[in-house]
Design a protein around this motif. Structure first.
Motif, short mmCIF file in Angstrom:
data_model
loop_
_atom_site.label_atom_id
_atom_site.label_comp_id
_atom_site.label_asym_id
_atom_site.label_seq_id
_atom_site.Cartn_x
_atom_site.Cartn_y
_atom_site.Cartn_z
N SER A 1 2.02 8.69 3.99
CA SER A 1 2.86 7.97 3.03
C SER A 1 3.32 6.64 3.61
N LEU A 2 3.34 6.54 4.93
CA LEU A 2 3.72 5.28 5.57
C LEU A 2 2.46 4.46 5.92
N GLY A 3 1.33 4.92 5.46
CA GLY A 3 0.07 4.18 5.66
C GLY A 3 -0.73 4.63 6.87
N ASP B 1 -7.71 11.17 -0.67
CA ASP B 1 -8.63 10.07 -0.33
C ASP B 1 -8.90 9.20 -1.55
N GLU C 1 -5.92 1.09 -2.17
CA GLU C 1 -6.50 -0.01 -1.37
C GLU C 1 -7.23 -1.00 -2.25
N ALA D 1 0.83 -1.21 0.00
CA ALA D 1 0.00 0.00 0.00
C ALA D 1 0.86 1.26 0.00
N ARG D 2 1.93 1.25 0.82
CA ARG D 2 2.72 2.47 0.91
C ARG D 2 3.60 2.69 -0.31
N PHE E 1 -5.78 7.06 -2.17
CA PHE E 1 -5.66 5.96 -1.19
C PHE E 1 -6.71 4.88 -1.44
N ALA E 2 -7.92 5.32 -1.81
CA ALA E 2 -8.98 4.34 -2.10
C ALA E 2 -8.58 3.50 -3.31
N ARG F 1 -3.04 6.91 8.17
CA ARG F 1 -3.98 7.99 7.87
C ARG F 1 -5.34 7.64 8.45
#
Lengths: 682, 77
Positions: free
Chosen positions: B32-34, A243, A250, A153-154, A246-247, B36
């Motif tokens: 950035s490191l997850g 957001d 994910e 993810a990162r 990130f979505a 959040r």
């Protein structure tokens, strides 16, 4: 370094002509790229995902690598050569012999680690400049994003951002063994589908999957540039855009992976219970540093002695014999070659075992992942002078030898921190200074010599912290205190190939830079000692007192009058100490025309008596404060020219000169203060 | 458990991050490191000075007490 000349039409840069681009102004220290027509491939990715290891594996070059964040602190460039294997173009006319299929090399650019294209540091800013801010025509032809399969993810936020541009993106998936151990299975096909770009599984540490990566990149280059991914509403604010990304990340991770090691207690966790424990952690760190220091000095010492004997014995004898055979024996040429060049180069080479050991041990610590823990453990202490915990390591190394310590400042990602630590390292008391402490301690303090030496080590720590605080509150006052937010990579067994490669690269760098400066300086000292200033003496056949060197020392000596050691012989020892502290005792003894005392000998004979008499006379009857003042000066001023060379290489000439000035000021002011206050009591 | 800051949360408990750091740069570094808003975290190890090692998405991050004091969490056990 100069970038390869491009044969493409010259394009103007109307927006920002000074911007570096991957084609025109890369300033990487590592190597040259492929031919001018070779496609340019950028290697990007979050810190600590094996990017530099992959760069090295693909190019055969030696960028700095390490199992902790911030290892790549510049841009590297290298040629990535491979065997073209089959047709990758989409042409219907050609039979596979078009330019796309014939391509057998890329220019590979190793960018500093970046989690995203929104920079938080200078290194990340550079990555953004090269990938986003540069005009489209100046950008790389494709970007390989190195992603950590164990922490997917990162690694993918950067992919999300790059997929919003027209960059051709290929994801290189590393750390697959670590992911498997954490019960994470990655389906590279499903992941590629979700990301909308190819995904290649590889292991750069073991050089597996590299051919496949070359093929996939070739295929990507043969396709037109991709359309940017759709992000929904175009006018998203920053928060909503984050957001959305990130979505997207994910969703891609869910599609491409099964299982998660999130709740497992790993071996790394078990080690960290000790390594980062509030009490045991610092103790372990001190033990590790002590071990590095001990191994470096004790293992290297016999080798250093042997090399010293080898160069001053057989090599010097052989050089003298050869010069004698061609009629130059006893002339100034013999003096220059034997006493200057052979002695100078010999002195440099005696450092090689020490440096090699230090570099190997550092590489092992870096590759294992322990360095990130050491940074956590020392963070609070170093924070007092505005530095992160990892700055502690070069300072500890400095107590062995300042030269590798300066090189070790590379472990700091921030350029301003690197400069600050490079200026503080010379105040750490190296083992070469120890020999002088022991000698003067034996002469003036007899049985308390050991305590005197210990006091000098405390003084050294005091100087580091004091100068650090002053610089932090003056020139470095705008350097903000970083909060501690550090990724702790899983521990891994260091590989011999990586350790050897990293150590060898660093050793080569040291030898390349230090050799020139040391040879020149040693020759200059020899030359000054050979030049007579009075009639009746020939070149190379003059007592030191009447040589240009002796006269210069007599000119400098009055500067030390306020500190109580204005004898010219004492001043000359400090002049030689500027070149190398190792040479202080021998040259000092030479000025008194007596034999060099044996190290650690109790009876220092005439030499000890003459030194004692010199301090007695120059201090006006207060020899002890004068000796402490001298020791302080010796500890604080420039350690040696090799350290200067290392500083010049790491932080530039301007800062190296500034470091000399700081050292001299701190040394002189401190010495005068010690003597002037001390003579009131002793 | 009522919402609390991460520096006061117990070791080992599964937690949900409900508010991240107010400083945009620190928040971005954490993200950035997850780390959040909305992610599950747990505290793995205490560090000197009140810092903690966090577990986030299988990764481990060391964070100091000053930053932890700004991160709001809820127990999700």
């Amino acid at each position: 370094m100069s970038a390869p000349q491009s044969t493409r039409p010259v394009r103007t840069l109307p927006i920002a002509p000074a911007l570096p681009t991957v084609r025109a102004a890369c300033h990487g220290p590592v190597g040259e790229g492929a031919g001018a027509d070779a496609p340019i491939i950028a290697l990007a990715g979050a810190p600590n995902v094996g990017k530099s290891t992959l760069f090295n594996a693909l190019t055969g070059l030696r960028a700095t690598t390490g199992n902790w964040p911030g290892t790549t602190v510049d841009v590297g460039r290298g040629a990535w050569r491979f065997k073209p294997d089959g047709k990758v173009c989409a042409c219907t006319e050609c039979s596979g012999d078009c330019a796309v299929n014939r391509t057998s090399e890329f220019t590979l650019i190793d960018l500093p680690g970046a989690y995203s294209l929104d920079p938080l540091s200078r290194d990340e800013e550079l990555t953004r400049t090269l990938l986003v801010d540069a005009p489209v025509a100046e950008r790389p032809d494709a970007v390989v994003v190195v992603a950590d399969a164990a922490h997917l993810a990162r690694s993918l936020y950067l992919v999300a951002q790059l997929r919003e541009t027209t960059h051709r993106v290929v994801v290189a998936l590393t750390m697959n063994d670590v992911a498997r151990k954490a019960d994470i299975e990655v389906d590279s096909y499903a992941l590629a589908e979700a990301l909308g770009c190819p995904v290649v599984v590889l292991d750069p540490r073991r050089r597996q999957g590299l051919d496949n990566l070359a093929r996939v990149v070739r295929e990507a280059l043969a396709r037109p540039t991709p359309a940017p991914r759709l992000t929904g509403t175009p006018a998203l604010d920053d928060l909503s855009r984050d957001d959305e990304r990130f979505a997207w990340v994910e969703s891609a991770v869910s599609a491409g992976t099964t299982g998660s090691g999130a709740e497992r207690v790993s071996t790394s966790d078990r080690i960290d219970r000790v390594a980062t424990h509030p009490v045991a952690g610092p103790l372990l760190f001190l033990a590790v540093m002590w071990l590095v220091f001990q191994v470096t000095t004790t293992v290297a010492a016999p080798l250093q002695d042997w090399l010293d004997g080898f160069f001053s014995g057989p090599v010097s004898d052989a050089a003298s014999a050869v010069l004698g055979a061609i009629g130059l024996g006893g002339t100034w040429v013999e003096g220059l070659i034997v006493d200057g060049l052979v002695a100078g180069v010999g002195m440099l080479l005696t450092f090689v075992p020490l440096m090699a050991l230090m570099f190997v041990l550092l590489a092992l610590l870096e590759d294992s992942g322990y360095m990130a823990r050491a940074a956590v453990v020392t963070d609070r202490l170093m924070r007092t002078i505005g530095l992160p915990g990892k700055a502690f390591l070069p300072l500890v190394v400095g107590f062995g030898c300042n030269v590798p310590a300066i090189a070790a400042t590379r472990i700091l990602g921030d350029a301003r921190q690197r400069v600050l630590v490079s200026l503080l390292v010379p105040f750490t008391s190296c083992t070469a200074r120890l020999t002088v402490y022991v000698m003067l301690g034996t002469i003036f303090f007899e049985r308390a010599a050991g305590t005197a030496v210990f006091v000098m080590y405390l003084a050294s720590i005091f100087a580091v912290v004091g100068v650090g605080l002053v610089l932090r509150r003056t020139l470095w006052r705008t350097m903000g205190a970083e909060p501690l937010v550090i990724d702790l990579p899983p521990y891994q067994a260091p590989t011999a190939r990586l350790t050897a490669a990293v150590s060898w690269t660093r050793l080569q760098g040291f030898l390349r830079t230090a050799s020139g400066i040391i040879v020149v300086t040693v020759c200059a000292v020899w030359l000054l000692q050979a030049i007579p200033t009075k009639p009746g003496y020939g070149f190379g056949d003059v007592p030191v007192r009447d040589s240009a060197y002796g006269v210069a020392a007599q000119t400098i000596a009055p500067v030390f009058a306020p500190a109580g050691f204005a004898q010219w012989q004492t001043a000359s020892a400090l002049v030689v100490g500027f070149v190398a502290k190792e040479a202080v005792i021998s040259s000092w003894a030479q000025t008194y025309a007596v034999e060099e005392p044996e190290e650690g000998a109790e009876d220092l004979g005439d030499f000890g008596d003459q030194v004692a008499a010199a301090f007695e006379s120059s201090s006006g009857g207060h020899p002890l404060p004068a000796v402490w003042a001298f020791l302080w000066f010796l500890m604080a001023y420039t350690p040696c020219v090799a350290t200067l060379a290392a500083q010049r290489r790491e932080v530039g000439l301007k800062w190296a000169v500034f470091g000399v000035a700081i050292g001299l000021v701190v040394a002189w002011v401190g010495a005068v203060a010690i003597f002037q206050v001390g003579r009131l009591f002793w | 458990m009522t919402p609390t800051t991460l520096d006061r949360a117990p070791l080992g408990a599964p937690l949900l991050l409900t508010a991240t750091h107010p400083d945009a740069n620190v928040a971005r570094r954490l993200a950035s490191l997850g780390l959040r808003r909305g992610v599950r975290v747990s505290l793995v190890q205490k560090l000197a000075g009140g810092g903690r090692i966090l577990s986030v998405n299988g990764g481990r991050i060391a964070v100091d007490a000053g930053v932890l004091a700004h991160l709001m969490v809820e127990d999700v056990a």
